[in-house]
Design a protein around this motif. Structure first.
Motif: not given
Ligand SMILES: [Zn+2]
Length: 350
Positions: A94-112
């Motif tokens: 019932t609300r506008p929602l923004l979902v953010i995966l913030g840092h895809p390039a770091a996620m791909r290599v699982q680094r901070r």
């Protein structure tokens, strides 16, 4: 970027892969949308999805961000489960929602992070010409633009920026609360944290350049950084530890009762959750140089209690011991450059 209302339909809907897989596979090409079950999904950019009720939203908007640090996978997996629920029609927001995966390039290599800590770069003054560009300054710029545009479209919002910690914590899940503006919706925020199962709220003593600090300071959002347990690789997280958060956010997204007394953020159904204890910063521990020693075990957990007389740090010329305790240690890290923060000592507020 074009306004989301003028975009083309997505040629390959996200639904066959899910947001996490699509992000890890780098499948985003250009902004696009689809509609399903009276919700409009707009894939705004890599890792970022806006979900808005097709009929006018009755409740305050919500921003859920995870993956600002690429190796903090549990909240990434959890928020993608919420997205999956929305895409399958099991959750109708019932609300506008923004979902953010913030840092895809770091996620791909699982680094901070790749070049520098992204969660120090959310500053009003940040422009490409004012700082030496790194991969993280580009990400920070993109995220600030995206959230500002979302705020322009949907108005006030609540922001939860979700993290996990490297070290153990005696209080497993806790919130960092930005230094607040006058009129901050403090009670309402604490109630929300309580419903999310958060065990402590730590109030910042100064404006910070974290993502949640920025959304609060610049856009007046009800913002928190949530620390939700320990870092683990993708697929090795026990998401049942986030059950309270999961339940609270599902209620938050779907509740429909009309509440004209407040900003419509407090579902009646779980108002009885205990409020988390509140802590404030008593002292920032600053790295004073070569002879600086933080006199604690390397693996000391967050929220370790120090009573009066306990020596906390020293260097060649001085030392600090606790007076007016007890104080509790948070985020100890002596391996920072001189002049930077090597930890926080916090005090429980009455
Ligand atoms: Zn983090």
């Amino acid at each position: 970027m074009r306004h989301p209302q003028s975009l083309d339909a997505c040629p390959t809907p996200l639904s066959d892969a899910g947001l996490l897989a699509a992000t890890l596979q780098g499948r985003f090409t250009s902004p696009c949308y689809w509609t399903f079950k009276a919700q409009r999904f707009t894939w705004l950019s890599e890792g970022i999805l806006e979900i808005v009720p097709v009929s006018e939203a009755k409740h305050e908007a919500l921003v859920l961000s995870a993956g600002i640090h690429g190796d903090e996978t549990a909240p990434i997996e959890w928020v993608c489960n919420i997205v999956q629920g929305l895409m399958s029609g099991k959750i109708i927001s019932t609300r506008p929602l923004l979902v953010i995966l913030g840092h895809p390039a770091a996620m791909r290599v699982q680094r901070r992070y790749l070049d520098e800590n992204l969660n120090r770069l959310f500053k009003p003054t940040l422009t490409q010409s004012q700082v030496k560009p790194t991969r993280e300054t580009e990400v920070a710029h993109r995220l600030m633009t995206t959230v500002s545009d979302f705020h322009t479209r949907h108005g006030n919002f609540i922001h939860l920026d979700l993290h996990t910690a490297i070290r153990e914590s005696l209080i497993e899940q806790f919130a960092i609360v930005p230094q607040s503006h006058p009129g901050y919706r403090w009670e309402e925020g604490l109630q929300l944290l309580g419903r999310c199962g958060i065990g402590a709220a730590v109030r910042q003593s100064k404006v910070s350049s974290t993502f949640s600090g920025w959304t609060h300071d610049r856009l007046n959002a009800l913002s928190f950084t949530l620390e939700l347990g320990k870092v683990a690789p993708f697929g090795e997280n026990d998401l049942s530890r986030l059950a309270s958060l999961d339940q609270a956010i599902r209620v938050q997204l779907t509740h429909t009762e009309t509440d004209t007394t407040s900003a419509n953020t407090a579902p009646a159904r779980s108002e009885t959750a205990p409020l988390p204890p509140v802590f404030e910063v008593a002292q920032e521990i600053i790295q004073t140089g070569e002879s600086f020693t933080l006199e604690v075990a390397e693996d000391i957990p967050n929220f370790t209690r120090f009573d009066n007389g306990r020596r906390v740090w020293s260097d060649r010329n001085q030392f600090f011991q606790v007076e007016n305790g007890p104080l509790y240690l948070l985020f100890p890290n002596p391996k920072v450059p001189k002049g930077q923060r090597a930890g926080l000592l916090i005090r429980r507020c009455e």
